[in-house]
Design an enzyme around this catalytic site. Structure first.
Site, PDB file in Angstrom:
ATOM      1  CD  GLU A   1      -4.041  10.216  19.261  1.00 54.77           C
ATOM      2  OE1 GLU A   1      -3.655   9.267  18.285  1.00 54.77           O
ATOM      3  OE2 GLU A   1      -3.865   9.825  20.345  1.00 54.77           O
TER       4      GLU A   1
ATOM      5  CB  SER B   1       2.174   6.649   4.680  1.00 57.41           C
ATOM      6  OG  SER B   1       1.184   6.279   5.355  1.00 57.41           O
TER       7      SER B   1
ATOM      8  CD  GLU C   1      -4.691   0.558   6.689  1.00 56.06           C
ATOM      9  OE1 GLU C   1      -5.225   1.499   6.590  1.00 56.06           O
ATOM     10  OE2 GLU C   1      -3.378   0.571   6.715  1.00 56.06           O
TER      11      GLU C   1
ATOM     12  CB  SER D   1       3.887  -3.085   5.629  1.00 58.21           C
ATOM     13  OG  SER D   1       3.699  -2.108   6.552  1.00 58.21           O
TER      14      SER D   1
ATOM     15  CD  GLN E   1      -2.434   1.272   2.646  1.00 58.99           C
ATOM     16  OE1 GLN E   1      -1.657   0.826   4.053  1.00 58.99           O
ATOM     17  NE2 GLN E   1      -3.353   1.766   3.143  1.00 58.99           N
TER      18      GLN E   1
HETATM   19  C1  LIG Z   1       4.389  -0.586  11.378  1.00 53.34           C
HETATM   20  C2  LIG Z   1       3.669   0.549  10.443  1.00 53.34           C
HETATM   21  C3  LIG Z   1       3.382  -0.061   9.095  1.00 53.34           C
HETATM   22  C4  LIG Z   1       2.788   0.848   8.357  1.00 53.34           C
HETATM   23  N1  LIG Z   1       2.681   0.322   7.123  1.00 53.34           N
HETATM   24  C5  LIG Z   1       2.056   1.210   6.195  1.00 53.34           C
HETATM   25  C6  LIG Z   1       1.781   0.678   4.664  1.00 53.34           C
HETATM   26  O1  LIG Z   1       1.815  -0.321   4.397  1.00 53.34           O
HETATM   27  N2  LIG Z   1       1.308   1.775   3.761  1.00 53.34           N
HETATM   28  C7  LIG Z   1       1.036   3.048   4.036  1.00 53.34           C
HETATM   29  O2  LIG Z   1       0.701   3.765   3.222  1.00 53.34           O
HETATM   30  N3  LIG Z   1       1.207   3.562   5.550  1.00 53.34           N
HETATM   31  C8  LIG Z   1       1.747   2.613   6.597  1.00 53.34           C
HETATM   32  N4  LIG Z   1       1.934   3.086   7.569  1.00 53.34           N
HETATM   33  C9  LIG Z   1       1.536   4.340   8.136  1.00 53.34           C
HETATM   34  C10 LIG Z   1       0.710   4.965   8.801  1.00 53.34           C
HETATM   35  O3  LIG Z   1      -0.553   4.843   8.139  1.00 53.34           O
HETATM   36  C11 LIG Z   1       0.778   6.185   9.299  1.00 53.34           C
HETATM   37  O4  LIG Z   1       2.115   6.234  10.098  1.00 53.34           O
HETATM   38  C12 LIG Z   1      -0.242   6.688  10.094  1.00 53.34           C
HETATM   39  O5  LIG Z   1      -1.473   6.779   9.425  1.00 53.34           O
HETATM   40  C13 LIG Z   1      -0.027   7.989  10.852  1.00 53.34           C
HETATM   41  O6  LIG Z   1       0.518   8.981  10.334  1.00 53.34           O
HETATM   42  P1  LIG Z   1       1.858   9.762  10.556  1.00 53.34           P
HETATM   43  O7  LIG Z   1       2.920   8.791  10.959  1.00 53.34           O
HETATM   44  O8  LIG Z   1       2.163  10.699   9.452  1.00 53.34           O
HETATM   45  O9  LIG Z   1       1.679  10.690  11.987  1.00 53.34           O
HETATM   46  P2  LIG Z   1       1.050  12.176  11.881  1.00 53.34           P
HETATM   47  O10 LIG Z   1      -0.071  12.095  11.212  1.00 53.34           O
HETATM   48  O11 LIG Z   1       1.915  12.828  11.699  1.00 53.34           O
HETATM   49  O12 LIG Z   1       0.514  12.032  13.417  1.00 53.34           O
HETATM   50  C14 LIG Z   1       1.312  12.565  14.472  1.00 53.34           C
HETATM   51  C15 LIG Z   1       0.446  12.418  15.898  1.00 53.34           C
HETATM   52  O13 LIG Z   1      -0.420  13.419  15.570  1.00 53.34           O
HETATM   53  C16 LIG Z   1      -1.899  12.988  15.629  1.00 53.34           C
HETATM   54  N5  LIG Z   1      -2.848  13.574  15.020  1.00 53.34           N
HETATM   55  C17 LIG Z   1      -2.569  13.753  13.548  1.00 53.34           C
HETATM   56  N6  LIG Z   1      -3.630  14.271  12.897  1.00 53.34           N
HETATM   57  C18 LIG Z   1      -4.769  14.345  14.142  1.00 53.34           C
HETATM   58  C19 LIG Z   1      -5.865  14.933  14.206  1.00 53.34           C
HETATM   59  N7  LIG Z   1      -6.687  15.354  12.997  1.00 53.34           N
HETATM   60  N8  LIG Z   1      -6.476  14.782  15.285  1.00 53.34           N
HETATM   61  C20 LIG Z   1      -5.802  14.429  16.523  1.00 53.34           C
HETATM   62  N9  LIG Z   1      -4.727  13.961  16.391  1.00 53.34           N
HETATM   63  C21 LIG Z   1      -3.984  14.012  15.117  1.00 53.34           C
HETATM   64  C22 LIG Z   1      -1.682  11.534  15.349  1.00 53.34           C
HETATM   65  O14 LIG Z   1      -2.869  10.805  16.016  1.00 53.34           O
HETATM   66  C23 LIG Z   1      -0.216  11.142  16.014  1.00 53.34           C
HETATM   67  O15 LIG Z   1      -0.727  11.060  17.525  1.00 53.34           O
HETATM   68  C24 LIG Z   1       2.445   2.082   8.591  1.00 53.34           C
HETATM   69  C25 LIG Z   1       2.910   2.597   9.890  1.00 53.34           C
HETATM   70  C26 LIG Z   1       3.522   1.757  10.706  1.00 53.34           C
HETATM   71  C27 LIG Z   1       3.702   2.205  12.492  1.00 53.34           C
END
Ligand SMILES: Cc1cc2nc3c(=O)[nH]c(=O)nc-3n(C[C@H](O)[C@H](O)[C@H](O)COP(=O)(O)OP(=O)(O)OC[C@H]3O[C@@H](n4cnc5c(N)ncnc54)[C@H](O)[C@@H]3O)c2cc1C
Lengths: 371, 415
Positions: free
Chosen positions: B388, B145, B261, B178, B142
């Site tokens: 969140e 991100s 998902e 992933s 996928q």
């Molecule tokens: C092990 C693992 C596997 C993954 N695999 C994939 C994959 O295969 N493909 C893929 O596309 N992605 C993948 N991801 C990515 C994952 O979907 C994102 O990490 C996740 O959606 C959060 O985005 P971010 O890391 O940018 O955090 P951010 O969006 O920057 O968030 C940081 C913090 O701010 C908070 N926050 C952000 N916006 C808001 C809001 N509107 N209200 C309240 N709080 C908020 C969040 O809850 C979090 O606590 C993976 C992540 C992990 C950890």
């Protein structure tokens, strides 16, 4: 939607409609300060029109032959409306105890009256320490020499104990804890109302001074019967709790949508939004676990006792959480006597502890899991 | 059970008897015997990981060739055309056998990308990729991100620009992807109209990972392993017939993936993690560590089990809905939240039972091994939408609370 789901939905909406008119907040507030703490006319209608008391009793005793699933639906609604009535004590505690005792004579004698709404009943187990463990019962029953029995002792926390026509009491004989039926009018029986945290559920202290009593079920079988009854009571209570919790969630959400501060609805603040989402998660868990337990009971599934313990623990936590956060979401107005939030808080706290509380139901769960 | 189901279960058993061995009963474990891994993510050295992926593919191929690889799939694309109930039944039967862990194929590819291709791709793309995926030949990832687009997924900035011959040229960077290192294809969200409100200018493409310009770089995660990756897209040329859905209509496609998902991530599955949550396993741990009578720990065990068992009841009910053909909806976020919370609580509960034995390896069976689960738990509150964001979804989509006030021209959170 299956036919069965459709019927459950109908049942739910007819009970809800009835309670919306007959158990409004105003009616609840009036009843919780009166004696008896229910309206006999409304109770008669609930039994006549809706056949609430007959619902989950076997047809041979004048009931309608439904089971725990249907009973659960009604309890979710009575819990939602804080319905002041003999329903929980009579239909869940007492009637289910009679059925669990396996005593066909006692059932034939008492259940038709209960089904018809003529008889209300109470179950007296706990004493001053509030424990429902039959092993801790100190009330005694003695043969009176003429083939009859008399009961001596004191029971507390007896739901609807001052008004019930029939009192089922657990007392100790030489064979161990045993179950007896006592008539409200029996000589030597006195009942005094207890002050209660939750005024919508009446409780009494009963004193038995050599009261004539009829054995129900085998001598010494009280422990076994109570184990079954506690499972059923746990699930019944859990349904009531889930209904109350759902109501708290509904009122919080509604308020969060309409109350404005800082120029926005408070529900658009994430701190409030997340509180509501957390409440939703708890409420969904409580509903799922109590409905699943009811289904397992109806199917006589061996997984039922575990599910019953899970349901009670889960619904207790959900209700208390939802009732507490409901006040928080409402702010100052939630802390007023005029607002209904405290009625739910009181009910939630008292239900959590009614059958012994977390320390007891946690050990019960571990015990049921063989741990 | 109905005859049809009975026949199906018998057939599954015959197949499994011929191709696999019976597993020891996981719940009734004997302390100190067998594999004590509690890994949620793999953290194997590369050769071992390759071997594991090879075994996963092989088992998936055997399943597929015997009619159990894609039980609910439409017959015209190589599926079996049976119901969701058959699928569940097969899983239940298979859990009694010792088979290769197919998570690398199943979680993202078959759980999320497969249903999306089925719902949105052109027929020739379905012909080309669906049987290959369900046969274990093509693992899928996928590519959603990006460094600047996590929760706020609608702000993806990887560009896709149409060329004169109709093809598209993709440029940008994906992150936390992933299983990309094993993948044959990826589903990418790209920006095709930078001037439109942000969730309206996105287009979805199926990207063969061997296309020139696709570069996968492993990214080490806090467990020490490298399940996820950075994926760099440099002048990657993709034919228009690899587009899913409409031009600028990729948000709809993304929603299908994200709903699936949540359903996938929220389900408990089998294996060491499910065993970790089983009452028997946890009580065996307390016996083995002589913490059996500790009243405080017993109460916490009971609280944990209440959640685990109640969550199972909740999931059973949700499954009944899915079984009746309802697409997974926002309420799946409840399961997803609970799954992360339950495993997190379980890991911390176990760590308190173990005490110092989880901070340094004494070599004792079933003790330090729990670090694997413990270190995986923070991810469960992030991946597939953070806690969140899940709560926002529940509050807004299920409870109907007002959305966050819009502060930029077009604000959209990861749905
Ligand atoms: C092990 C693992 C596997 C993954 N695999 C994939 C994959 O295969 N493909 C893929 O596309 N992605 C993948 N991801 C990515 C994952 O979907 C994102 O990490 C996740 O959606 C959060 O985005 P971010 O890391 O940018 O955090 P951010 O969006 O920057 O968030 C940081 C913090 O701010 C908070 N926050 C952000 N916006 C808001 C809001 N509107 N209200 C309240 N709080 C908020 C969040 O809850 C979090 O606590 C993976 C992540 C992990 C950890």
């Amino acid at each position: 939607m299956t036919a069965e789901e459709h019927e459950l939905r109908e049942l739910r909406s007819s009970v809800r409609e009835f309670l919306e008119t007959k158990s409004s907040e105003e009616a609840v507030r009036k009843l919780m300060e009166s004696e008896p703490r229910f309206d006999p006319a409304v109770w008669a209608q609930a039994c006549g029109q809706l056949r609430l008391a007959a619902l989950a009793l076997p047809e041979e005793y004048g009931g309608d032959g439904f089971g725990m699933v249907e009973l659960g639906v009604v309890l979710e609604e009575t819990g939602r409306a804080l319905f002041c009535s003999p329903f929980f004590a009579t239909v869940v505690l007492a009637a289910q105890t009679l059925l669990a005792s396996g005593d066909a004579r006692a059932c034939a004698r008492h259940l038709p009256g209960i089904a018809a709404g003529r008889t209300t009943a109470a179950l007296a187990v706990a004493e001053d320490d509030g424990s429902w463990d039959p092993a801790l019962v100190s009330a005694r029953a003695l043969p009176d020499g003429d083939g009859g029995w008399t009961v001596r002792g004191r029971k507390s926390f007896v739901v609807d104990g001052t008004t019930a026509d029939l009192v089922l009491v657990v007392a100790r004989t030489v064979a161990g804890p045993s179950l007896f039926a006592v008539d409200r009018e029996a000589t030597g029986l006195t009942a005094e109302p207890m002050d209660t945290l939750d005024a919508t559920r009446a409780m009494a202290r009963l004193t038995f001074d050599a009261v004539p009593a009829t054995p129900v079920g085998a001598d010494g079988a009280g422990g076994r019967v109570m184990a079954k009854v506690l499972d059923i009571a746990s699930v019944g209570l859990a349904a009531e709790q889930a209904g109350g919790a759902r109501r708290c969630l509904d009122t919080s959400t509604e308020y969060a949508r309409t109350r404005h501060q800082f120029g926005r609805p408070i529900g658009s603040f994430q701190a409030v939004k997340h509180k509501c989402a957390d409440m939703l998660v708890q409420v969904e868990l409580a509903e799922a676990s109590s409905r699943e337990a009811a289904r397992l009971a109806a199917e006589h599934d061996p997984a039922f006792p575990v599910a019953a313990a899970v349901a009670h623990a889960c619904a207790s936590r959900a209700y208390l959480y939802a009732a507490t956060e409901n006040i928080q979401v409402h702010g100052g107005i939630g802390f007023t006597w005029e607002h209904p939030a405290h009625l739910y808080f009181r009910r939630a706290k008292s239900s959590q502890l009614l059958l012994g509380g977390p320390a007891v139901y946690h050990e019960r769960l571990l015990d049921r899991l063989g741990i | 059970m109905e005859q049809d189901m009975q026949d199906f279960a018998d057939e599954a058993r015959r197949f499994l008897n011929a191709h696999a061995t019976k597993a020891p009963d996981r719940a009734a474990l004997t302390w100190g015997v067998g594999d004590d891994s509690t890994a949620y993510f793999s953290s194997l050295p590369p050769e071992q990981e390759h071997e594991q992926v090879r075994r996963a593919r092989e088992w998936q191929r055997i399943r597929y060739e015997n009619g159990f690889g894609w039980i609910t799939g439409p017959v015209e694309y190589g599926g079996r055309g049976l119901t969701f109930v058959h699928d569940l039944l097969y899983d239940a039967v298979e859990s009694e056998y010792e088979v290769a862990d197919t998570g690398v194929i199943g979680v993202v590819g078959l759980g999320m990308i497969g249903p999306t291709i089925l719902a949105h791709a052109q027929p020739h793309l379905k012909d080309r990729w669906l049987p290959a995926m369900y046969r274990g030949d093509a693992i899928a990832c996928q590519l959603f991100s990006e460094p600047g687009a996590g929760s706020d997924l609608a702000s993806v900035s990887t560009r896709a620009v149409r060329q004169d011959d109709g093809d598209w040229l993709l440029n940008g960077q994906k992150v936390w992807t992933s299983v990309a290192q094993h993948s044959g294809i990826g589903l990418a969200l790209t920006r095709t109209d930078p001037d439109a409100p942000k969730h309206r200018g996105i287009t979805a493409f199926l990207v063969p990972m061997d296309t020139p310009g696709v570069e996968v770089r492993p990214l080490r995660q806090m467990t020490g392993g490298t399940d996820f990756n950075e994926v760099f897209l440099t002048d990657v040329r993709i034919p228009d017939d690899h587009r899913l859905g409409e031009v600028d209509g990729g948000w709809t496609v993304a929603l299908t993936t994200l709903m699936n998902e949540r359903a996938t991530v929220g389900s408990e599955g089998a294996g060491p993690v499910a065993a970790a949550l089983s009452p028997d396993h946890l009580s065996a741990l307390m016996r083995a560590t002589w913490t059996w009578d500790d009243r405080a720990l017993r109460a916490r065990l009971a609280e944990l089990l209440v959640d685990v068992l109640a969550t199972r009841h909740l999931n059973a009910r949700a499954l009944q809905g899915l079984r009746a053909g309802v697409a997974p909806g926002p309420e799946m976020s409840v399961s997803k939240l609970l799954h992360g919370q339950n495993l997190t609580r379980a890991a911390h509960f176990v760590s308190e039972v173990l005490g110092p034995r989880i901070i340094a390896d004494t070599g004792q069976w079933g003790t330090y091994a729990w670090t694997e689960l413990l270190l995986a738990t923070p991810a469960l509150r992030i991946l597939g939408g953070t806690e969140e964001i899940m709560k926002n979804i529940l509050a807004e989509r299920v409870l109907g609370l007002p959305r966050e006030p819009v502060t930029t021209a077009a604000k959209e959170v990861r749905p």
